[in-house]
Design a protein around this motif. Structure first.
Motif, short mmCIF file in Angstrom:
data_model
loop_
_atom_site.label_atom_id
_atom_site.label_comp_id
_atom_site.label_asym_id
_atom_site.label_seq_id
_atom_site.Cartn_x
_atom_site.Cartn_y
_atom_site.Cartn_z
N ASP A 1 -13.23 -32.16 87.33
CA ASP A 1 -12.96 -31.05 85.99
C ASP A 1 -14.27 -30.00 85.85
O ASP A 1 -13.68 -29.26 85.29
N TYR B 1 -18.15 -30.41 83.13
CA TYR B 1 -19.80 -30.51 83.54
C TYR B 1 -19.72 -31.28 81.87
O TYR B 1 -21.22 -31.16 82.05
N HIS B 2 -19.16 -32.23 81.90
CA HIS B 2 -20.15 -32.96 81.50
C HIS B 2 -20.56 -34.80 82.46
O HIS B 2 -19.93 -35.39 83.15
N LEU C 1 -23.51 -36.23 82.89
CA LEU C 1 -23.95 -37.85 81.97
C LEU C 1 -23.74 -38.86 82.55
O LEU C 1 -24.23 -39.97 82.70
N ARG D 1 -24.18 -39.84 86.10
CA ARG D 1 -25.47 -40.15 86.31
C ARG D 1 -25.97 -41.35 85.66
O ARG D 1 -27.12 -41.80 86.51
N ARG E 1 -19.68 -33.08 91.49
CA ARG E 1 -18.41 -32.35 90.10
C ARG E 1 -17.28 -31.94 91.10
O ARG E 1 -17.55 -30.76 91.51
N GLU F 1 -13.01 -31.20 92.17
CA GLU F 1 -11.52 -31.15 92.06
C GLU F 1 -11.07 -31.99 92.76
O GLU F 1 -12.02 -32.71 93.52
N MET G 1 -13.26 -35.40 79.37
CA MET G 1 -12.24 -35.37 78.63
C MET G 1 -10.82 -35.48 78.72
O MET G 1 -10.73 -36.08 79.98
N LEU G 2 -9.97 -35.93 77.36
CA LEU G 2 -8.30 -36.44 78.54
C LEU G 2 -7.78 -35.57 79.62
O LEU G 2 -6.70 -36.49 80.01
N PRO G 3 -7.68 -34.27 79.63
CA PRO G 3 -6.56 -33.75 80.52
C PRO G 3 -7.71 -34.14 82.11
O PRO G 3 -7.26 -34.21 82.83
N LEU H 1 -7.07 -37.84 82.48
CA LEU H 1 -4.88 -37.97 83.35
C LEU H 1 -5.20 -37.46 84.49
O LEU H 1 -4.06 -37.33 85.83
N PRO I 1 -12.68 -41.06 77.07
CA PRO I 1 -11.29 -42.25 77.15
C PRO I 1 -10.63 -42.10 76.96
O PRO I 1 -9.73 -43.87 76.47
N LEU J 1 -5.35 -46.39 78.88
CA LEU J 1 -5.29 -45.80 79.94
C LEU J 1 -5.86 -45.30 81.42
O LEU J 1 -5.06 -44.93 82.60
N LEU K 1 -7.23 -40.79 70.10
CA LEU K 1 -6.99 -40.93 72.20
C LEU K 1 -5.74 -42.05 71.74
O LEU K 1 -4.65 -41.42 72.48
N ARG L 1 0.21 -42.60 72.35
CA ARG L 1 1.56 -43.85 72.70
C ARG L 1 1.42 -44.22 71.99
O ARG L 1 2.20 -45.10 71.39
#
Lengths: 210, 348
Positions: A99, A101-102, A104, A107, A125, A127, A149-151, A154, A175, A182, B280, B284
């Motif tokens: 999702d 461009y992070h 690292l 890598r 990267r 989808e 990122m959290l999105p 998920l 996350p 999670l 984060l 929950r």
């Protein structure tokens, strides 16, 4: 040379100081006494795991983890050139960033696995749909996903649900580290708190499969 | 006390009427207005209205004039990727070849549309605040901005292997950072968050930080004419805490991965601690979890002032439900009233 005699502390100090020359000399000396793959498995992989554990304890910085992995990857390419020595290609491992461009984290895992002698399929990267197609086409056994990122975290669930059942999925990134439940919520089989956890995760998958 | 009076007392290391609450809600404003995130953040009027409603709803003591951190990369010409359930993020790095640093030019905050939008938000919030609520602006530190400008990996290699170009980029970013902070202050910002995750020992070894990020922070912060908060975005701070304090900053963020009581003890009377709820994990939490976390943080760091309760990352995730934020608000009201005699009673 027995495992106890391997210069783990010296090699670790050289890597944390980003002293490629010193690290190279140490690995070269070990390779003079051991088969290169034995040296890699006995020296490089454990030291990268120690450095990862140091990051987890807050004693080592991410930049040091990255530079250590990079140096080891280069050194291992020299002692295990593709044409002369077989790399570990079972299980077949793929890496990807979902999702954003992070890059690292991916890598870092790539460096650790390559430095430990693994063959790795780097999907970059992607989808979820593209990743699923590649995993199936390339007959991948283990998918390692890095997110920041959290999105994106998920969205791992989309990948897990669409993959063949035998494919194991491991995840890593902030996350998952800050919310340890999670990875189960998104259906992953394992979560790495550091890049070097990739090695112990692969070992645990192998034990489960045995 | 007004929020401004409450915060002023706290950062003066005195006990106000209650612990100030910095609810770092950016995206939740869109939820208040029932708008998609992109529609919300591309209109300064929406963000102003969203922040006003958030303060009414959740009772925080600040207006947070922050849209998304990638806006500075956008100002440098980089693409931004919109997301319907998270912050806009920077697209592919703008600097594709490190040699491009030699000819890189910083944008002018006064004439760059995306930054002007932020300035409109600040001005609008300052007007609505009428001096009673601090308006917080944000700059990404010159040392951390290259994570978006170059990508993390190439930035690390630049730092270790091309120090001449590294310092050239820092000079450009420092000038931009100061100009951007000054523009926000001129528009009405009362304080500036200096967002610097790269300086955290989680990312950069303290020895390298001392010869890079620390020097940059000292130079940059000394030129920002307002209260500042160094925010390490959930990164650890304890190994470099004395150096962070030496920059002259007024506030330092605490990490949920470190001991808050220790952080507060070392900061007491010197700088204000901002933190350290785990945003984060909040996703929950139950109302009981929220109350326990707030209570624990106040017990660890509340006494004597010098503490602002906030999340530890600087942006509460979109997925955190309203009920949790309401529970945080209620818990601060219940447990954050000074004097914190319950802390002493429970410690006995």
């Amino acid at each position: 040379m027995g495992i106890a005699a391997l210069p783990l502390a010296d090699f670790e100090a050289a890597l944390l100081g980003t002293d490629r020359v010193a690290a190279g000399r140490i690995l070269e000396a070990v390779c003079a006494l051991e088969q290169p793959l034995v040296a890699v498995e006995g020296l490089v992989a454990p030291v990268l795991e120690r450095i990862g554990a140091g990051w987890e304890r807050g004693e080592v910085a991410l930049a040091q983890v990255y530079m250590s992995g990079l140096i080891c990857e280069e050194l291992v390419e020299e002692v295990l050139p593709a044409s002369k020595h077989r790399r570990i290609n079972s299980p077949r491992v793929a890496l990807a960033v979902l999702d954003d461009y992070h890059m690292l984290g991916k890598r870092l895992v790539h460096s650790v696995l390559r430095a430990a002698g693994y063959e790795v399929l780097d999907c970059g990267r992607v989808e979820p749909e593209e990743l699923i197609e590649r995993v199936i086409a390339e007959q991948v056994d283990v998918v390692m996903l890095s997110v920041l990122m959290l999105p994106a975290a998920l969205r791992v669930r989309e990948v897990v649900l669409a993959l063949p059942q035998h494919v194991r999925v491991a995840v890593g990134g902030a996350p998952f580290r800050l919310d340890p439940e999670l990875y189960r919520e998104v259906g992953a089989d394992a979560m790495g708190r550091t890049a070097s956890d990739a090695l112990s995760i692969l070992r645990s998958f192998a034990e489960l499969a045995a | 006390m007004t929020s401004a009076e409450r915060v002023t007392a706290a950062i003066s290391h005195q006990e106000p009427d209650r612990v100030p609450l910095f609810m770092t809600t950016t995206m939740h404003g869109a939820r208040e207005l029932d708008l998609p995130l992109k529609d919300y953040f591309t209109s300064s009027k929406n963000v102003i209205e969203g922040q006003v409603r958030l303060k009414e709803h959740y009772g925080g003591d600040f207006y947070y004039a922050v849209l998304y951190a990638a806006i500075e990369a956008e100002a440098f010409g980089q693409d931004v990727r919109w997301c319907d359930n998270g912050p806009a993020t920077a697209g592919a790095p703008g600097i594709r070849n490190i040699e491009e640093i030699r000819s890189l030019e910083a944008p002018d905050p006064r004439t760059t549309p995306c930054l002007q939008r932020v300035l409109e938000v600040i001005a609008g919030l300052a007007e609505r605040a009428a001096g009673e609520t601090p308006v917080v602006g944000l700059v990404v530190s010159p040392f951390s901005l290259p994570i978006m400008q170059l990508g993390f990996e190439r930035y690390l290699r630049l730092t270790y292997e091309h120090r001449d170009l590294f310092w050239q980029l820092m000079a450009i970013n420092e000038a931009f950072c100061v100009a951007w902070a000054e523009a926000q202050i001129a528009a009405g910002a009362s304080a500036i968050a200096y967002y610097d995750p790269a300086s955290s020992p989680t990312v950069t070894a303290p020895a390298v930080f001392r010869e890079t990020g620390l020097l940059i922070a000292k130079r940059t912060l000394s030129r920002i004419p307002a209260a500042t908060a160094i925010h390490l975005a959930s990164g650890r701070c304890l190994p470099i805490l004395d150096e962070l304090i030496s920059t002259g900053t007024n506030m330092v963020s605490a990490s949920a991965e470190e001991d808050l009581a220790e952080t507060k003890a070392r900061c007491a009377g010197r700088v204000t601690v901002v933190g350290d709820l785990n945003g984060l994990a909040m996703r929950r939490w139950t109302a009981e979890d929220a109350e326990a976390a707030v209570k624990s943080a106040i017990a660890a760091a509340g006494r004597g002032g010098g503490f602002i309760l906030a999340d530890n990352h600087g942006e509460i995730p979109w997925q955190v439900p309203d009920s949790v934020l309401e529970a945080v608000r209620d818990a601060v009201d219940r447990w954050g009233r000074y004097p914190l005699s319950w802390v002493d009673d429970e410690g006995d």
